[in-house]
Design a protein around this motif. Sequence first.
Motif, PDB file in Angstrom:
ATOM      1  N   GLN A  54       2.752  10.220  -4.937  1.00 47.12           N
ATOM      2  CA  GLN A  54       2.968   9.000  -5.884  1.00 47.12           C
ATOM      3  C   GLN A  54       4.095   8.056  -5.267  1.00 47.12           C
ATOM      4  N   ASN A  55       5.179   8.973  -5.124  1.00 43.82           N
ATOM      5  CA  ASN A  55       6.079   8.086  -4.528  1.00 43.82           C
ATOM      6  C   ASN A  55       5.876   7.460  -3.196  1.00 43.82           C
ATOM      7  N   SER A  56       5.166   7.930  -2.161  1.00 45.83           N
ATOM      8  CA  SER A  56       4.722   7.272  -1.125  1.00 45.83           C
ATOM      9  C   SER A  56       3.597   6.235  -1.543  1.00 45.83           C
ATOM     10  N   LYS A 114       5.096   3.072  -2.586  1.00 46.64           N
ATOM     11  CA  LYS A 114       5.570   2.274  -1.420  1.00 46.64           C
ATOM     12  C   LYS A 114       4.767   1.695  -0.550  1.00 46.64           C
TER      13      LYS A 114
END
Lengths: 512, 519
Positions: free
Chosen positions: B304-306, B309
Amino acid sequence: MSDIIKNKTNSYFMLIILLLVFLFAIFNSLDLLNSPLLVHIRTGEWMLENGKFLSKDIFSFEFQDKEWHNFYGLSQIIYALIYLKLGIGAVCVFTAFKIALTFSFLFYYLKYKKINIFLNFIFLILSIYLTLPQWIAVPYTFNFLFIVIFIIITDKYYNENSKYIYILPFLQILWSNINTEFFYSYIIIIAYIIGNKFEIKEKELKNNKRNKLFYLLLILIIVTMINPYTFKIFGSVFGYYFVVVRERSNEWKSPDFHLFAKIINNYISFLLFMILCFSKNIKKIPKQYILLFLISVLSFLYAQIHLSLFVIISSMFVPLFLEFDYLEKIKFISKISKKLKYFSEVLLDKKENIYLNLVVVSIFFLLFTFQSLKYNEIYNEEISRWRRSSGAEYIKKNKINEKGFHLAELGDMLIWYNYPETKVFIDSRQGVYSWDYMNDYGKLALIKPEFEDVIKKYDIKWIFIPYGSYSNIIDQMSDKWKKVYFEGANVIYLRKDYYEEIKDKIEISVYR
Amino acid sequence: MRGNVFKIYYSELLFILIFCFIYFTKTNSILNSDTDLLWNIRQGDWILENKKLIMNKEIFTYLFDENNWTYLSWIANIIFSFLYKIGGFSAVIVFVELLITFTLYLVFKYLVNKKVNPFKAFFIIFLYSLYYMIHWLPRNVLFSYFFIVVWFIIIDAYYSEKDKKKLYFLPILNIIWVNIHSSFLYGFIIGAMFLFGMILEGLLEKNWEKIKETKFLFFIGFISFLTTFLNPFGWKGHLEFLNSFIYSKKSYEFFYSRIMEYLSFDFHGGILFNLLFVILIFLILFYKKKKLNLPYIFLFVFWQNSGLKFSRHIAVFGLIIMLTLPQMIEIDIKFNWLIKFKKYLSKFNIFHSNSKYFDVRIFVVIVALFFIFGIQKTFENFNGIKMEIFNKRFPVASTEYLKKNRIEGNGFNNYFAGGYLIWEFYPEKIVFMDPRATVYPEETLESFYHIYDFGNYAFKLLEVYNIKWLFLSKEDFTAIALRYREDIVDIVYEEEQYVIYKLKENKNWLDEKEVDINE
């Protein structure tokens, strides 16, 4: 408001947080200052001077005397009053106070909802840190405070029938005269109405509360019309946002998780991780909290301007979704948790001491005055530094008062220094410039192939732009444009025929 | 047994449906997405012609002759080149579409084998294919998506069923992965998340057996890591991947600020993707199971974080959602119409199967579809599908002009156009820059963007590189600036989107514009 503060627990923490955040904001105070504030102050000054509301444009060339949907009237008057009485420093200190008050209410809310004080602190610190990029002296920061207060009052009414609900219509009048995000109040009330539908309670009680909330919503919608634009405010605000701003304004773009919102990405991961690991059974969570949280996610991913609203709303509700039963099965975690709970209760349940509260409040006001006076000089110096590097002074000194082109932030500087002599092409105000005009501005600002046609269309006689690719392109048009000013950061060009006309009256100041 | 042959299973049916959906709706956009496929095919041509795995010779740009680029995609290049030779773009694109479909098929098969309700699995796959769809491009990265799913399934089999046998495949699979696409380290991210998750679960549950089990996973991971060195570049092959993650190298700053797929996703334009993200949180909050597996949570949060971004990682996030979410939520909603529909389907011999992932039937389906759509081109020209490059997307007309009227001397070209110039001019070395980007040294990248942005030393650099012509998009700053320099350049060709400038005879880029200076 005193009822809120006194409710069940003492208010020491709230006051301390108010002070700490205030001081923190003051120490970061140079970041509070920004160019749109200058235009708001100038507008406010005009209103105070002329004793009437300013709803026609007075700053730009193209829209001179045309209707300006100025939805910030009250905040502009507040800013102008503070500026005139105490100087520019006080405006920034006032913003710091406003922000500090928001976070102390946020802390209060979590305390009121019986959230463990340490979890409360974690979310408080996170929200302070994450909202820092939006701690700026503009009317938008009023929204933070209004949203927190609206949620607290509505929640207290919903759970305890608090009488402070009667304050909301008055607050709504203020909000709709201060900023365009006033419709968040509707969203909050609608979320509670929907949440009520899913609540397991007696049918009659439920219906009664829902009806009252519905009437409140109607009242809020009606009182919103107490503003210079009356009912037209709805069409103007929504029409403007959905047509002009969302396409042209950078802050209305999706968040850039590489730069501005880099840390927010980690915050979203943190929230997701917490929810995945520790969220309560859905039956225990009031649905209005979930709804408001989801709306805040949606609006933040839609436009990065909603960063602080997302952080504040998520910090208010996500702690309510969590429980740590799973972790408390582990012995050492269970021990720590019990101790934390004990301290939390001891700290919050001490009796109030009115004298201590008075001392804290007095310190606060002393700081307010002292900081305002101290920072006046610093802020004035900062603005004049902008001025020197911006070339606004050159334009004023050489009386270059014909129609010109510049970027929006430089427009703010021109309004601050050169009003009423120089009229601007554009500035950071919203609600002035039409969709077509913004499109033309986009062609000029982003140097699209047809930019020269736009220059012709508006008969632009001077260009005031930052040094770089743009000025390098204009340099190639040296048979049409004459460089008259360059100090390292910005460049001013005059159209050749205009230059010929005024060349004897101006000095060329080109740093090589 | 005989009866089974005539049964239709959800998974196979789903495969055919998804393939048909992609073929009839996405073919044109997949083919015309970007120029990466074009230079990849050309690289494959070179490898097949020269029978060398390491391209130590630069074949596209005239700027240098030796090539130190550690590009780990020779298998993919050969596959694309071979497919293009046997069936043109049609074979390549249908292969790409079959690969996308097969990856989704594996996800569905995995979920059904994990006792997830097929309708729930289908629902989640249907929703979050939209995230995966972002990267449905004819690129080598599609192989990585396939391997991500395979790695997840294998490691999860060990995690949930203690199936050690499948783990032995990882080092072998990894040899293929490392030689097919540079994102092979994604597999180790998946392994690491499972490893940490298992250790943490072991500690929390005081299940020391579980912690001991990680030893074997670690061992296989280590062996798999060793196999990553089995590539034409040895250890240097890893730099390619690491560079894309570490900001230290200046050239990569260009990626993060300029290349679309490395920027954050635009949820403003893609409001549906925003809604899907909110639906995701909604599903978790409302239907989350009481106890979840930590490796799934770690993987979910990491991607999710990647994904937020880098827009290109949303595709991986989509796959991870499909693999994990149906196992993390419990939806008890019983729709009568669904039960009736299920019964209705069984009348037609459509059933849910627990068969193995690599069933013979699915291979028959794949070969048949490839033959019908890819080689025979049965449905080409149907419903507007044409296996042709769009004139509007690529600089076809300008390139045609340049081919007929080859301007002598060094050229400077638009980044995107570089890929198409390679396609049309190979084996001639014509480009200054192309979308391979990382093949170029930092100084060249800096020079390129300085000229491209029309920086202060743009003319000086054009002089240094001895540029005689420029092939630019009309929106490029340099193209706009040169419009006002008729004294030194001529526009020799102009179309809707592109323009070709030529430096005038006996003129120099540093020649000052003659103007009346009255200072």
